[in-house]
Scaffold this motif. Structure first.
Motif, PDB file in Angstrom:
ATOM      1  N   LEU A 228       0.826  -1.210   0.000  1.00 46.77           N
ATOM      2  CA  LEU A 228       0.000   0.000   0.000  1.00 46.77           C
ATOM      3  C   LEU A 228       0.861   1.260   0.000  1.00 46.77           C
ATOM      4  O   LEU A 228       0.534   2.256  -0.657  1.00 46.77           O
ATOM      5  N   ARG A 229       1.969   1.206   0.725  1.00 45.44           N
ATOM      6  CA  ARG A 229       2.849   2.378   0.798  1.00 45.44           C
ATOM      7  C   ARG A 229       3.387   2.761  -0.574  1.00 45.44           C
ATOM      8  O   ARG A 229       3.612   3.942  -0.849  1.00 45.44           O
ATOM      9  N   LEU A 230       3.586   1.782  -1.421  1.00 48.99           N
ATOM     10  CA  LEU A 230       4.054   2.057  -2.781  1.00 48.99           C
ATOM     11  C   LEU A 230       3.001   2.840  -3.556  1.00 48.99           C
ATOM     12  O   LEU A 230       3.323   3.791  -4.275  1.00 48.99           O
ATOM     13  N   LYS A 231       1.749   2.463  -3.406  1.00 49.37           N
ATOM     14  CA  LYS A 231       0.674   3.155  -4.113  1.00 49.37           C
ATOM     15  C   LYS A 231       0.511   4.587  -3.604  1.00 49.37           C
ATOM     16  O   LYS A 231       0.255   5.510  -4.378  1.00 49.37           O
ATOM     17  N   ILE A 232       0.677   4.751  -2.300  1.00 54.02           N
ATOM     18  CA  ILE A 232       0.621   6.099  -1.725  1.00 54.02           C
ATOM     19  C   ILE A 232       1.800   6.925  -2.226  1.00 54.02           C
ATOM     20  O   ILE A 232       1.652   8.091  -2.610  1.00 54.02           O
ATOM     21  N   LEU A 233       2.969   6.304  -2.235  1.00 57.89           N
ATOM     22  CA  LEU A 233       4.177   6.992  -2.701  1.00 57.89           C
ATOM     23  C   LEU A 233       4.030   7.434  -4.150  1.00 57.89           C
ATOM     24  O   LEU A 233       4.416   8.550  -4.515  1.00 57.89           O
ATOM     25  N   ARG A 234       3.462   6.575  -4.975  1.00 54.64           N
ATOM     26  CA  ARG A 234       3.289   6.912  -6.388  1.00 54.64           C
ATOM     27  C   ARG A 234       2.428   8.164  -6.549  1.00 54.64           C
ATOM     28  O   ARG A 234       2.812   9.099  -7.269  1.00 54.64           O
ATOM     29  N   ALA A 235       1.296   8.205  -5.878  1.00 50.47           N
ATOM     30  CA  ALA A 235       0.425   9.381  -5.960  1.00 50.47           C
ATOM     31  C   ALA A 235       1.142  10.622  -5.439  1.00 50.47           C
ATOM     32  O   ALA A 235       1.032  11.714  -6.013  1.00 50.47           O
ATOM     33  N   GLN A 236       1.894  10.441  -4.383  1.00 52.29           N
ATOM     34  CA  GLN A 236       2.608  11.554  -3.752  1.00 52.29           C
ATOM     35  C   GLN A 236       3.672  12.135  -4.683  1.00 52.29           C
ATOM     36  O   GLN A 236       3.844  13.358  -4.772  1.00 52.29           O
ATOM     37  N   ILE A 237       4.378  11.269  -5.382  1.00 48.72           N
ATOM     38  CA  ILE A 237       5.409  11.729  -6.320  1.00 48.72           C
ATOM     39  C   ILE A 237       4.774  12.526  -7.459  1.00 48.72           C
ATOM     40  O   ILE A 237       5.265  13.597  -7.840  1.00 48.72           O
TER      41      ILE A 237
ATOM     42  N   LYS B 168      -6.318  10.327 -10.331  1.00 51.85           N
ATOM     43  CA  LYS B 168      -6.702   8.933 -10.578  1.00 51.85           C
ATOM     44  C   LYS B 168      -6.186   8.031  -9.461  1.00 51.85           C
ATOM     45  O   LYS B 168      -6.933   7.200  -8.914  1.00 51.85           O
ATOM     46  N   TYR B 169      -4.914   8.200  -9.104  1.00 59.62           N
ATOM     47  CA  TYR B 169      -4.315   7.340  -8.084  1.00 59.62           C
ATOM     48  C   TYR B 169      -4.913   7.597  -6.701  1.00 59.62           C
ATOM     49  O   TYR B 169      -5.123   6.656  -5.924  1.00 59.62           O
ATOM     50  N   TYR B 170      -5.199   8.858  -6.391  1.00 59.77           N
ATOM     51  CA  TYR B 170      -5.819   9.136  -5.091  1.00 59.77           C
ATOM     52  C   TYR B 170      -7.255   8.613  -5.033  1.00 59.77           C
ATOM     53  O   TYR B 170      -7.721   8.174  -3.974  1.00 59.77           O
ATOM     54  N   GLN B 171      -7.943   8.646  -6.160  1.00 58.56           N
ATOM     55  CA  GLN B 171      -9.293   8.083  -6.189  1.00 58.56           C
ATOM     56  C   GLN B 171      -9.247   6.572  -5.967  1.00 58.56           C
ATOM     57  O   GLN B 171     -10.069   6.016  -5.217  1.00 58.56           O
TER      58      GLN B 171
END
Length: 200
Positions: free
Chosen positions: A127-136, A173-176
């Motif tokens: 999950l942290r990877l998905k959060i990191l991706r949106a954050q970047i 998209k990623y945050y949704q």
């Protein structure tokens, strides 16, 4: 082929070498996690090393060197890709480099983006990877918000507008997706969606 005998178990040299590599990777991964403590706060991946304010990258130079060496040997190591992209983010985000056009920030964030997308494509499910991706991607959008007309000609402006809109679309998209899959943090993710428009 040379064989090693131990309590009735035969292990050839190639198997022994593979086992050694596996053990080395396990040690490397656990060591990396120990050296870069992180946590999720308000929908963001943040450092949990007791420091505040601007990221002190020099503190992590040995870790960065180790990650860079490992990624040359193992470019599909998702843990190394995740941690290295996290370090790129921490050292180039708005807190560390508040000036939108600060030298190297955009380029390093693009490197972080590529690494995190590679980790996703190689099957990492954290999950942290998905959060990191949106954050970047959110930080990438920020790098375009300070654009002014005197800085670029019409062609450059068109290219940057397209990049901005593309990054913005992916951020949202990623945050949704995160809001749906990690509903306990949906409020945080929705707050992090980008509403800015390109300034030119």
């Amino acid at each position: 082929m040379m064989m090693f005998q131990s309590k009735g178990i035969s292990i050839d040299r190639s198997q022994s070498k593979i086992l050694g590599i596996i053990l080395l990777c396990i040690f490397f991964i656990s060591n990396v996690h120990a050296q870069l403590p992180i946590k999720i706060v308000n929908g963001k991946v943040t450092r949990d090393d007791g420091t505040f304010g601007k990221f002190q990258i020099q503190k992590y130079t040995p870790l960065i060197d180790s990650l860079n060496k490992n990624l040359k040997l193992n470019p599909k190591d998702t843990t190394s890709l995740f941690i290295r992209s996290t370090l790129y983010l921490f050292s180039n985000d708005v807190q560390s480099k508040p000036n939108q056009r600060e030298k190297g920030a955009l380029e390093n964030l693009i490197l972080a983006k590529d690494m995190v997308e590679n980790a996703v494509s190689y099957g990492m499910q954290d999950l942290r990877l998905k959060i990191l991706r949106a954050q970047i991607y959110r930080e990438l959008v920020y790098r375009f918000t300070g654009d002014e007309s005197w800085m670029f000609d019409s062609k450059q402006t068109a290219v940057r507008r397209k990049q901005f809109n593309n990054y913005k679309e992916l951020v949202n998209k990623y945050y949704q997706e995160l809001a749906l899959s990690d509903s306990s943090r949906a409020y945080d993710y929705n707050k992090l969606k980008v509403t800015d428009v390109y300034p030119l």
